[in-house]
Design a protein around this motif. Structure first.
Motif, PDB file in Angstrom:
ATOM      1  N   ALA A 170       0.854  -1.204   0.000  1.00  0.00           N
ATOM      2  CA  ALA A 170       0.000   0.000   0.000  1.00  0.00           C
ATOM      3  C   ALA A 170       0.882   1.243   0.000  1.00  0.00           C
ATOM      4  O   ALA A 170       0.527   2.260  -0.591  1.00  0.00           O
ATOM      5  CB  ALA A 170      -0.913  -0.013   1.212  1.00  0.00           C
ATOM      6  N   LEU A 171       2.018   1.155   0.679  1.00  0.00           N
ATOM      7  CA  LEU A 171       3.009   2.230   0.649  1.00  0.00           C
ATOM      8  C   LEU A 171       4.376   1.590   0.425  1.00  0.00           C
ATOM      9  O   LEU A 171       4.701   0.575   1.032  1.00  0.00           O
ATOM     10  CB  LEU A 171       3.016   3.013   1.967  1.00  0.00           C
ATOM     11  N   ASP A 172       5.148   2.200  -0.449  1.00  0.00           N
ATOM     12  CA  ASP A 172       6.402   1.565  -0.843  1.00  0.00           C
ATOM     13  C   ASP A 172       7.532   2.600  -0.856  1.00  0.00           C
ATOM     14  O   ASP A 172       7.752   3.297  -1.843  1.00  0.00           O
ATOM     15  CB  ASP A 172       6.200   0.953  -2.242  1.00  0.00           C
ATOM     16  N   GLY A 173       8.160   2.749   0.295  1.00  0.00           N
ATOM     17  CA  GLY A 173       9.305   3.661   0.387  1.00  0.00           C
ATOM     18  C   GLY A 173       8.933   5.135   0.255  1.00  0.00           C
ATOM     19  O   GLY A 173       9.566   5.872  -0.492  1.00  0.00           O
ATOM     20  N   VAL A 174       7.907   5.541   0.998  1.00  0.00           N
ATOM     21  CA  VAL A 174       7.454   6.941   0.905  1.00  0.00           C
ATOM     22  C   VAL A 174       8.313   7.849   1.797  1.00  0.00           C
ATOM     23  O   VAL A 174       8.533   7.561   2.972  1.00  0.00           O
ATOM     24  CB  VAL A 174       5.963   7.057   1.311  1.00  0.00           C
ATOM     25  N   ASN A 175       8.815   8.934   1.208  1.00  0.00           N
ATOM     26  CA  ASN A 175       9.528   9.978   1.953  1.00  0.00           C
ATOM     27  C   ASN A 175       8.760  11.271   1.766  1.00  0.00           C
ATOM     28  O   ASN A 175       8.505  11.680   0.626  1.00  0.00           O
ATOM     29  CB  ASN A 175      10.945  10.180   1.398  1.00  0.00           C
ATOM     30  N   LEU A 176       8.382  11.906   2.865  1.00  0.00           N
ATOM     31  CA  LEU A 176       7.605  13.147   2.735  1.00  0.00           C
ATOM     32  C   LEU A 176       7.767  13.971   4.006  1.00  0.00           C
ATOM     33  O   LEU A 176       7.689  13.440   5.112  1.00  0.00           O
ATOM     34  CB  LEU A 176       6.119  12.786   2.532  1.00  0.00           C
ATOM     35  N   ASP A 177       8.014  15.272   3.831  1.00  0.00           N
ATOM     36  CA  ASP A 177       8.036  16.199   4.965  1.00  0.00           C
ATOM     37  C   ASP A 177       6.856  17.143   4.828  1.00  0.00           C
ATOM     38  O   ASP A 177       6.590  17.638   3.733  1.00  0.00           O
ATOM     39  CB  ASP A 177       9.332  17.027   4.959  1.00  0.00           C
ATOM     40  N   LEU A 178       6.152  17.368   5.918  1.00  0.00           N
ATOM     41  CA  LEU A 178       5.025  18.308   5.899  1.00  0.00           C
ATOM     42  C   LEU A 178       5.381  19.492   6.789  1.00  0.00           C
ATOM     43  O   LEU A 178       5.880  19.290   7.911  1.00  0.00           O
ATOM     44  CB  LEU A 178       3.752  17.622   6.399  1.00  0.00           C
ATOM     45  N   TYR A 179       5.119  20.688   6.283  1.00  0.00           N
ATOM     46  CA  TYR A 179       5.578  21.887   6.982  1.00  0.00           C
ATOM     47  C   TYR A 179       4.425  22.693   7.562  1.00  0.00           C
ATOM     48  O   TYR A 179       3.331  22.737   6.960  1.00  0.00           O
ATOM     49  CB  TYR A 179       6.374  22.779   6.017  1.00  0.00           C
ATOM     50  N   PRO A 180       4.677  23.353   8.690  1.00  0.00           N
ATOM     51  CA  PRO A 180       3.638  24.228   9.243  1.00  0.00           C
ATOM     52  C   PRO A 180       3.370  25.387   8.281  1.00  0.00           C
ATOM     53  O   PRO A 180       4.280  25.820   7.567  1.00  0.00           O
ATOM     54  CB  PRO A 180       4.243  24.750  10.548  1.00  0.00           C
TER      55      PRO A 180
END
Lengths: 493, 276
Positions: free
Chosen positions: A282-292
């Protein structure tokens, strides 16, 4: 009312009043509706939430008045027969309806059983059943799913099976209640193409109640607009008018770059996850940054991993590999109730959430669990009620007695009232009309402007484009694009 | 980590679920497969000594081989193996009757375990009986799809409402499990903890599960009722049956074999044959 031989639907002076429920007066859902539809037309049924679209759809099939409590006035004639005089099940050869939630109308174990169900109930012969099932399955392009179990299908596939099952009995009229909700752009386009082909090939009359009109307008012949149960417009649509509806994707996007010096509030690193019994991740090596200060919109086809990613933000599901950190702290060993202090997540389906006796109790439920004082709870509840436009509803009303759109807003409010630094919403626009969507978009933008991190998973591209700073596209559990939007509200709106 | 645990579990026992195929057994009418389960059960209950039961086990193994599922069906026994061993051990030490050589006996409080020739034969019979029943049941599940079973029941003239209810029951199981999971997730996201003894201390928290669950079930049943009506449920007194299962030559052959097996068991029981 003048009718011709080709008139297949005649609605005359139709009214319907739902009986009173605890805390609510009787509701007039339809008021003196009169219109007719010619064979082979595709008619768009438009109007805000609670305008009576679904009730009108039910009246066309005969569910109103046969199985729906309330008082009906006027008449509905389908192919010359009055719906009052014919039981609903006897109308299956004439009119078919596909409901909003495909899950609640698929009650067999396999696709083939589901498609043949109506034919069996009508006592069709084996040969007729063979031909009808093969046609319906081919038409909806679900041949490869014929022997699959319903449980193994995606939402979009279930929607197509529901339509195939309805079409198998070869009705003259097909009624679809919000068929595009929950479908990604690709599946929605395919469905619109199918409707167009049905009209061309079988002269089928199609009535579609839908909020997402940008895809349907080009193939529709007419639009009938309801407001507070009254018919306020009945317009013929030309192909030119249809194509003039603006489509998402007309905005130029740029690759996403984080703001210099900003620190992510959520860091997702190399996250992998596979549901038990599934062969695909369902997820395969996800890289993600979420910012304020940013609204991030997750888009992608059904099953691309959007909802799974949101469920990971508050630890409802834990990654098999990789890490998720919120405000610098990994959440791997923290209980969900603790993470909920920092991440408020709204999942799809308001009915899975609502249980309190009043709207105020429901909205303050989350803050109370977080130990927020009564006074502060009251302030937050008042803020949320006002900003979501719920102040027109008596505060003592039970959330369970509200319309779908109102319930959805209460559910959103119950998460926003927690005032968490990170807010994640999964398909928040389900059941909301255009005006409510705009208000919700503005509300989310306001949260981001006040330094909160907002992440929204949605199929509703116009809504996403209107409020996103950043659009992340998922496909097959991977991030395929990560783009900065030129400016929320820019371009298409 | 969870992935590794899953792999280990799969290695020990096979999944007890329908396994599509085109074998002799798969092509039998589901009613014949049902008759096989019933006949085998009756035969197992008729014989009380290990030798004929071992013969029945060989026949069931041959049936599994014909289905192409002998090893997978044996692997489904893995989860119940501890239970089987426990039952056999209890039967070995506490049999209904003792005879022959006594190998060991004791008196432990109220219990008087005895290990004898008779108790060992009795335990072996019980063990064989349970293995046969589990195997034949597993083979039925692995060779019969739910929809073909429902169709064959329709073919037997069972009322439409009953066969529909059977079909709907299976879907409901998935729905209910899925609904409960979603509700727990949605409430957990609002900082409601269900961990530890919280629910014992504050049973009112159960309302956050019970109310949405009740609402979901009622709402779903309303939707399903509407959808059934719209799709013509109940429009005719005798609905038709798509691909109604039909008895073929192989069904005749199988049912004759089952009849012979039953006759053999009954005659043995009546003393016509001396089966050890």
């Amino acid at each position: 009312m003048a009718t011709s031989e080709s008139t297949v639907i005649e609605v005359h002076n139709l009214g319907f009043v739902y009986p009173s429920s605890p805390g609510r007066e009787p509701v007039r859902a339809l008021d003196a509706i009169t219109f007719s539809v010619e064979r082979g037309q595709i008619v768009l049924l438009l109007g805000p939430s609670g305008s009576g679209k679904s009730t009108l759809c039910r009246a066309l099939t005969g569910l109103v008045p046969h199985t729906t409590p309330g008082v009906m006035e006027g008449s509905v004639r389908i192919a010359g027969s009055d719906t009052r005089e014919r039981p609903v099940n006897a109308s299956a050869r004439v009119i078919g309806m596909v409901f909003q939630d495909p899950d609640s109308q698929l009650f067999s174990t396999t696709v083939e059983d589901e498609v043949v169900f109506g034919l069996e109930q009508l006592g069709a012969d084996e040969e007729i059943m063979d031909a009808a099932v093969a046609d319906a399955i081919r038409l909806l392009k679900i041949d490869h799913l014929r022997h699959s179990t319903i449980d193994a299908l995606s939402w979009g596939e279930r929607q197509r099976v529901a339509i195939a099952a309805t079409l198998a009995t070869a009705p003259s009229v097909l009624v679809l209640d919000e068929p595009l909700s929950g479908l990604d752009a690709e599946s929605a386009s395919a469905l619109v193409g199918t409707l167009s082909a049905l009209r061309a090939g079988f002269n089928l009359t199609v009535i579609v109640s839908e909020h997402r009109t940008e895809l349907l307008a080009p193939v529709a012949d007419r639009e009938v607009v309801l407001e507070e149960g009254r018919l306020v417009a009945d317009r013929v649509l030309s192909a030119r008018q249809g194509s003039a509806v603006r489509h998402p994707g007309c905005r130029a996007s740029l690759p996403y770059r984080q703001r210099p010096g900003s620190c992510p509030s959520v860091e997702i690193r190399g996250v992998c996850f596979r549901y038990p019994g599934q062969s695909r991740s369902a997820l395969d090596g996800v890289n993600l940054d979420l910012y304020p200060g940013e609204v991030t919109v997750l888009i992608g086809a059904n099953g691309s991993g959007k909802s799974t990613l949101l469920r990971m933000l508050n630890g409802i599901i834990r990654p098999e590999r990789g890490t998720v950190a919120v405000r610098g702290r990994p959440i791997a060993r923290r209980p969900v109730a603790d993470i909920a202090r920092e991440v408020g997540v709204l999942f799809q389906g308001a009915d899975y959430l609502l249980f309190s006796e009043s709207i105020a109790d429901e909205i303050s439920f989350g803050p109370r669990n977080l130990g927020v004082s009564g006074e502060e709870c009251a302030r937050r509840t008042a803020d949320v009620v006002r900003s979501l436009g719920l102040d027109g509803i008596p505060p003592g009303s039970s959330p369970l007695s509200l319309s779908i759109g109102e319930r959805q807003r209460v559910a959103i409010g119950s998460v926003l009232a927690m005032e968490t630094p990170v807010v994640a919403l999964d398909e928040p626009t389900l059941g909301l009309d255009s005006e409510r969507k705009l208000r919700l978009g503005a509300l989310l933008r306001g949260l981001a402007d006040r330094g909160r991190t907002v992440v929204v998973a949605t199929h509703d591209r116009p809504f996403g484009d209107a409020c996103a700073d950043r659009t992340v596209t998922l496909h097959g559990g991977r991030i395929v694009t990560d783009e900065r939007n030129p400016g929320p509200g820019f371009g298409c709106r | 980590m969870p992935l590794r645990r899953g792999k280990r579990r799969r290695a020990v026992g096979a999944r007890l679920a329908y396994s599509p195929g085109d074998s002799f057994v798969h092509r039998l009418d589901p009613r014949t497969r049902m008759a096989t389960v019933v006949a085998t059960t009756l035969v197992c209950l008729t014989f009380e000594t290990p030798l004929p039961l071992a013969g029945v086990l060989v026949l069931v193994a041959a049936y599994g081989w014909l289905a192409g599922l002998l090893l997978p069906s044996i692997r489904t026994l893995a989860p119940i193996l501890p239970l089987l061993v426990t039952i056999v051990a209890i039967d070995a030490f506490f049999p209904r009757e003792n005879y022959g050589t006594i190998f060991w006996s004791a008196s432990i409080g109220l219990l008087h375990p005895v290990l004898s020739t008779g108790s060992l034969l009795f335990a072996a019979s019980m063990g064989l009986r349970l293995v046969i029943l589990a195997l034949v049941g597993a083979l039925f599940v692995m060779t019969t799809s739910y929809s073909s079973l429902v169709r064959s029941l329709k073919g037997m003239g069972l009322p439409n409402s009953l066969t529909f209810a059977l079909s709907y029951a299976l879907r409901s199981t998935t729905w209910l499990a899925d609904d409960l999971r979603r509700i727990v997730e949605a409430q957990s996201a609002r900082a409601l903890s269900f961990e530890g003894r919280v629910l014992v201390r504050e049973p009112s928290r159960l309302l956050a599960l019970a109310v949405p669950m009740t609402v979901t079930v009622i709402s779903r049943s309303r939707h399903v009722t509407d959808a059934m009506q719209v799709r013509g449920y109940g429009a005719v007194a005798r609905p038709s049956c798509y691909h109604r299962p039909r008895f073929g030559r192989r069904d005749l052959l199988m049912n004759c074999a089952l009849a012979a097996l039953l006759l053999w068991a009954l005659l043995s029981r009546a003393g016509w044959f001396d089966v050890l």
